[in-house]
Write a protein that holds these residues in place. Structure first.
Motif, short mmCIF file in Angstrom:
data_model
loop_
_atom_site.label_atom_id
_atom_site.label_comp_id
_atom_site.label_asym_id
_atom_site.label_seq_id
_atom_site.Cartn_x
_atom_site.Cartn_y
_atom_site.Cartn_z
N UNK A 44 0.93 -1.28 -0.07
CA UNK A 44 -0.06 -0.01 -0.10
C UNK A 44 0.82 1.28 0.12
N UNK A 45 2.06 1.17 0.69
CA UNK A 45 2.92 2.38 0.98
C UNK A 45 3.40 2.54 -0.47
N UNK A 46 3.92 1.63 -1.16
CA UNK A 46 4.62 1.42 -2.43
C UNK A 46 3.65 2.08 -3.40
N UNK A 47 2.36 2.28 -3.18
CA UNK A 47 1.60 2.81 -4.19
C UNK A 47 1.73 4.36 -4.48
N UNK A 48 2.30 4.91 -3.40
CA UNK A 48 2.50 6.23 -3.34
C UNK A 48 3.88 6.46 -3.37
N UNK A 49 4.86 5.65 -3.20
CA UNK A 49 6.37 6.02 -3.02
C UNK A 49 7.18 5.15 -4.10
N UNK A 50 7.47 6.10 -5.09
CA UNK A 50 7.98 5.31 -6.50
C UNK A 50 9.08 4.82 -6.10
N UNK A 51 10.28 5.12 -5.32
CA UNK A 51 11.41 4.13 -4.94
C UNK A 51 11.09 2.87 -4.30
N UNK A 52 10.17 2.95 -3.39
CA UNK A 52 9.61 1.48 -2.89
C UNK A 52 9.19 0.72 -3.87
N UNK A 53 8.27 1.23 -4.63
CA UNK A 53 7.49 0.43 -5.64
C UNK A 53 8.60 -0.07 -6.67
N UNK A 54 9.50 0.70 -6.95
CA UNK A 54 10.61 0.18 -8.04
C UNK A 54 11.39 -0.91 -7.47
N UNK A 55 11.83 -0.73 -6.14
CA UNK A 55 12.77 -1.83 -5.46
C UNK A 55 11.97 -3.15 -5.17
N UNK A 56 10.57 -2.96 -5.11
CA UNK A 56 9.61 -4.11 -4.90
C UNK A 56 9.73 -4.86 -6.34
N UNK A 94 18.86 -10.09 -8.56
CA UNK A 94 20.12 -10.48 -9.44
C UNK A 94 20.31 -11.77 -9.40
N UNK A 95 20.83 -12.40 -10.53
CA UNK A 95 21.20 -13.85 -10.65
C UNK A 95 22.04 -14.36 -9.49
N UNK A 96 22.79 -13.54 -8.74
CA UNK A 96 23.56 -14.18 -7.77
C UNK A 96 22.77 -14.20 -6.09
N UNK A 97 21.45 -13.76 -6.31
CA UNK A 97 20.92 -13.76 -5.19
C UNK A 97 19.95 -12.37 -4.98
N UNK A 98 19.27 -12.31 -3.94
CA UNK A 98 18.44 -11.35 -3.64
C UNK A 98 19.21 -10.07 -2.64
N UNK A 99 20.38 -10.27 -2.66
CA UNK A 99 21.02 -9.20 -1.72
C UNK A 99 20.80 -7.81 -2.35
N UNK A 100 21.01 -7.57 -3.49
CA UNK A 100 21.04 -6.20 -4.25
C UNK A 100 19.45 -5.74 -3.94
N UNK A 101 18.56 -6.32 -4.44
CA UNK A 101 17.13 -6.25 -4.05
C UNK A 101 16.98 -5.88 -2.77
N UNK A 102 17.52 -6.73 -1.71
CA UNK A 102 17.04 -6.35 -0.41
C UNK A 102 17.56 -5.11 0.02
N UNK A 103 18.66 -4.61 -0.49
CA UNK A 103 19.49 -3.18 -0.13
C UNK A 103 18.53 -2.23 -0.60
N UNK A 104 18.13 -2.26 -1.95
CA UNK A 104 17.25 -1.24 -2.38
C UNK A 104 16.12 -1.33 -1.81
N UNK A 105 15.32 -2.32 -1.33
CA UNK A 105 14.11 -2.37 -0.63
C UNK A 105 14.33 -1.67 0.66
N UNK A 106 15.13 -2.02 1.42
CA UNK A 106 15.73 -1.61 2.93
C UNK A 106 16.01 -0.02 2.73
N UNK A 107 16.74 0.56 1.68
CA UNK A 107 16.94 1.99 1.42
C UNK A 107 15.42 2.74 1.25
N UNK A 108 14.58 2.01 0.20
CA UNK A 108 13.30 2.65 0.13
C UNK A 108 12.40 2.54 1.48
N UNK A 109 12.64 1.51 2.20
CA UNK A 109 11.67 1.34 3.18
C UNK A 109 12.12 2.50 4.33
#
Length: 134
Positions: free
Chosen positions: A38-50, A55-70
């Motif tokens: 619900x928050x991502x619907x109004x928060x562009x960076x969070x929506x993009x991170x989710x 990445x092919x090596x795992x979810x570390x990069x995605x987790x970092x992006x989600x954490x920053x957006x959160x």
């Protein structure tokens, strides 16, 4: 500053954290995910991170992006931050096992201390026996 709760939420959202959870824990985590979406619907960076593919090596990069957006979303919306933490605490409580053991040592300890839950075999605390030298 690295907030352990936001980091844990980000990792849970970026991985397959739901696998292996009981029904109550799965529902509590789903509640966290609904709030974040619900928050991502109004928060562009969070929506993009989710929406980003891991990445092919795992979810570390995605987790970092989600954490920053959160962190950004929480910093700009204290109500969201408070509700996210409340729901995460609820999820965390459902994952604590009823047979969990908490070991505590307090007071003045003058010797060895062993803290354990299940031990198979013996435990020896102390100095090794003197070996005889020829």
């Amino acid at each position: 500053m690295d907030d352990p709760i936001l980091t844990a939420v980000a990792v849970a959202l970026s991985t397959r954290a739901v696998e292996g959870l009981g029904d109550a824990a799965r529902e509590a985590l789903a509640s966290v995910m609904r709030l974040v979406r619900r928050k991502a619907a109004e928060h562009r960076a969070l929506r993009a991170a989710l929406a980003a593919e891991p990445a092919s090596g795992g979810g570390d990069d995605r987790a970092v992006a989600v954490r920053r957006a959160l962190a950004d979303a929480a910093a700009h919306d204290p109500d969201f931050d408070q509700e996210l933490r409340r729901r995460w605490a609820s999820f965390h409580q459902t994952t604590v096992r009823a047979d969990a053991v908490t070991n505590t040592v307090s007071g003045q300890v003058t010797g060895p201390v062993v803290q354990a839950r299940d031990i198979s075999g013996g435990v020896h605390v102390g100095l090794p026996p003197q070996q005889h030298r020829p």
